[in-house]
Design a protein around this motif. Structure first.
Motif, PDB file in Angstrom:
ATOM      1  N   UNK A  74     -30.671 -92.787  -6.120  1.00 14.22           N
ATOM      2  CA  UNK A  74     -31.642 -93.518  -6.945  1.00 14.22           C
ATOM      3  C   UNK A  74     -31.543 -92.988  -8.369  1.00 14.22           C
ATOM      4  N   UNK A  75     -31.630 -93.892  -9.339  1.00 11.66           N
ATOM      5  CA  UNK A  75     -31.439 -93.467 -10.733  1.00 11.66           C
ATOM      6  C   UNK A  75     -32.391 -92.340 -11.146  1.00 11.66           C
ATOM      7  N   UNK A  76     -33.567 -92.244 -10.542  1.00 13.89           N
ATOM      8  CA  UNK A  76     -34.511 -91.204 -10.979  1.00 13.89           C
ATOM      9  C   UNK A  76     -34.097 -89.792 -10.555  1.00 13.89           C
ATOM     10  N   UNK A  77     -33.098 -89.665  -9.698  1.00 13.90           N
ATOM     11  CA  UNK A  77     -32.636 -88.318  -9.320  1.00 13.90           C
ATOM     12  C   UNK A  77     -32.797 -88.006  -7.838  1.00 13.90           C
ATOM     13  N   UNK A  78     -33.298 -88.976  -7.064  1.00 15.07           N
ATOM     14  CA  UNK A  78     -33.406 -88.751  -5.612  1.00 15.07           C
ATOM     15  C   UNK A  78     -32.092 -89.131  -4.941  1.00 15.07           C
TER      16      UNK A  78
END
Ligand SMILES: Nc1nc2c(ncn2[C@@H]2O[C@H](COP(=O)(O)OP(=O)(O)OP(=O)(O)O)[C@@H](O)[C@H]2O)c(=O)[nH]1
Ligand SMILES: [Mg+2]
Length: 267
Positions: A74-78
């Motif tokens: 996921x782009x947010x870092x997950x």
């Protein structure tokens, strides 16, 4: 009967809000590496699909007997890693062990390279990379949290216990997720008897205490990977285990679900 009306599933609605929140998350989080492990067929891929509310793996036919290390980013870092299963085929288990950075089983084919399949939102096919072990290690995917999938009706036998011992020597952030199989048509739970569940929990607790000490309590929860029941508890336990900035993401996912689910259910 002409019509069969069923109430909407709250668990499915909640899962939908996880993916929605992850898509609109206002800021980047510290990297979180979430791993799914467990015996072949225990439900790792089904849970990752249900949790992320999107049939990432099903769409490519990769869901049965996972051979690669599948990574949803996921782009947010997950980052969510779906690993090959353990306790059926030793070579597959060694892939799993490499993915989690634990020692491989000796006396069986040793894994020297692997395939990492990266799934990203809005991409129909995964991007596959063949990596040597050292190239994979250099990517530094340290597990922050591990969901250990268990089908309690199959009990927790010698191979499972050996694997868990090795796992806990390297990683302690493990949530034991009992996948309570249901009939896909009726949603009714079957297979696991109370005695099976008790016995499996006892075996896990014994290994857990032996490796981590009596003070460390194993976190065991029941979910149904197929319907999504129990996922709220899983998110809550993830928040409790990770704490800090990383745990906050799980807390916010729970809050978002709580806010949005009642309206969606009524609508
Ligand atoms: N009937 C029923 N089937 C389920 C349930 N949960 C998972 N399954 C099925 O069990 C099978 C195995 O599940 P997977 O999620 O592929 O298991 P896995 O742990 O990823 O297995 P490997 O990738 O082979 O290690 C699939 O066909 C799922 O559809 C359930 O609650 N009920
Ligand atoms: Mg799988």
């Amino acid at each position: 009967m002409y019509f069969q009306l069923k109430p909407p599933s709250i668990a499915k609605i909640r899962a939908k809000f996880i993916i929605e929140k992850l898509g609109n998350y206002p800021r980047n989080i510290d990297n979180i590496n979430l791993f799914f492990t467990g015996r072949t067929g225990a439900g790792k891929t089904t849970l990752s699909n249900r949790l992320l509310g999107s049939d990432y793996f099903l769409s490519t036919g990769h869901q049965d007997c996972t051979k690669e290390i599948n990574l949803i980013e996921f782009p947010i870092g997950l980052k969510c890693f779906d690993t090959p299963g353990v306790c059926s085929d030793e070579l597959l288990e060694n892939y799993n062990r490499v993915a989690l950075g634990i020692n491989q089983i000796e006396d069986c084919p040793i894994v020297e390279d692997l395939t990492l399949a990266r799934y990203r939102e809005n991409c129909s096919a995964p991007q596959e990379e063949n990596l040597s072990i050292s190239e994979f290690v250099n990517l530094e995917f340290q597990p922050d949290l591990i969901y250990y999938l268990i089908a309690p009706e199959k009990l927790f036998t010698r191979g499972d216990r050996q694997y868990l011992r090795d796992l806990l020597k390297f990683h302690q952030n493990v949530i034991y997720v009992f996948n309570m199989f249901v009939n896909k048509q009726t949603g009714v739970s079957y297979f696991a008897k109370e005695a099976n569940i008790q016995d499996t929990a006892t075996q896990i607790s014994k290994v857990h205490h032996k490796v981590l000490g009596q003070h460390s309590q194993p976190v065991i929860i029941g979910v149904n990977c197929f319907t999504g029941e129990g996922i709220s508890d899983l998110l809550h336990q993830s928040y409790m285990m990770l704490k800090g900035n990383k745990g906050k993401l799980f807390k916010e996912l729970i809050q978002y679900q709580q806010q949005k689910t009642p309206d969606e259910y009524v609508n």
